[in-house]
Design an enzyme around this catalytic site. Structure first.
Site, PDB file in Angstrom:
ATOM      1  CB  SER A  73     -41.067  12.715 -68.115  1.00 13.50           C
ATOM      2  OG  SER A  73     -42.177  11.953 -67.675  1.00 13.50           O
ATOM      3  CE1 TYR A  92     -44.935  15.338 -71.478  1.00 13.35           C
ATOM      4  CE2 TYR A  92     -44.670  13.182 -70.439  1.00 13.35           C
ATOM      5  CZ  TYR A  92     -44.549  14.571 -70.395  1.00 13.35           C
ATOM      6  OH  TYR A  92     -44.026  15.176 -69.258  1.00 13.35           O
TER       7      TYR A  92
END
Length: 249
Positions: free
Chosen positions: A140, A153
């Site tokens: 990501s 996250y």
């Protein structure tokens, strides 16, 4: 263009019933690969597979090590080789760090990090025995950058990027190419809350050099490249597909 041809190769994509995983599966299939869609919901997988000619399904929970091992072993024995693995399955939970539920932190780690480890460690021995394989992890933009409410996250995706380097280091000499794709902000179910937030939507349009959200189909080219012979000397790379977000201030 033969360098990008995936004809005769089989790809397993985790978390492929929708969103980024399904888009990557469609892209790999368009490049000639036979695709195998993974997820936990068999009905959703069957529906997703119906949209891709020749697609197979293989249901298991990436966080359940025994289930992963059994499914991969049986597939390799009864169907054939998994030449390409795309570790896409992942979850998100947003909350201020001081109030972040410990059980949600554990869930993010279990699926986003341990899940990648589980599936890779179960698939890799078969690849290593053949002396060839491609592993593509979905990291990501948050592997590099953080923003409020998603610290756990961010930690998981930083781990995925570094685990990718470790895979390349351990397995590169034995024929495996292990890389990662790091999406920026794409219009997915996972990001619906952000997409529907006028303040965040406006911020993103001003912050990303291309001035817009990414569309999931725009990730397919990076995945095809990393899965193909065109990337034969690419190993341990995290390829950011983010509209220039990480390149600018």
């Amino acid at each position: 263009m033969d360098l990008f041809d995936l004809t005769g190769r089989r790809a397993l994509i985790t978390g492929a019933s929708r969103g980024i995983g399904h888009a990557l599966a469609k892209g790999l299939a368009a490049a000639g690969a036979e695709v195998v869609l993974n997820g936990r919901n068999e009905a959703a997988l069957e529906e997703a597979a119906a949209a891709i000619p020749g697609a197979r399904t293989l249901a298991f929970d990436v966080a359940d090590r025994a289930a992963v091992s059994a499914a991969v072993t049986l597939f390799e024995e009864e169907v054939g080789a998994i030449d390409i693995l795309v570790n896409n399955a992942g979850v998100q939970h947003r909350a201020p760090l001081e109030a972040f539920p410990p059980e949600e932190f554990a869930r993010l780690m279990e699926i986003n990090v341990t899940g990648v480890f589980n599936v890779s460690q179960c698939v890799a021995p078969h690849m290593l025995a053949r002396g060839r394989g491609r592993i593509i992890n979905v990291a990501s933009v948050n592997s590099m950058l953080a923003r409020p409410t998603i610290a756990p996250y961010t930690a998981t995706k930083g781990a995925v990027a570094n685990l990718t380097k470790g895979m390349a280091t351990d397995w590169g000499r034995r024929g495996l190419n292990c890389n990662a794709i790091a999406p920026g902000y794409f219009e997915t179910e996972l990001n619906r809350a952000l997409r529907d937030d006028p303040e965040f939507h406006g911020w993103l349009q001003g912050r990303v050099p291309q001035g817009r959200w990414g569309q999931v189909d725009e990730l397919a080219g990076a995945c095809i490249f990393l899965a193909s012979d065109a990337a034969s000397y690419v190993n341990g790379l995290t390829l950011y597909v983010d509209g220039g977000l990480t390149a600018s201030v």
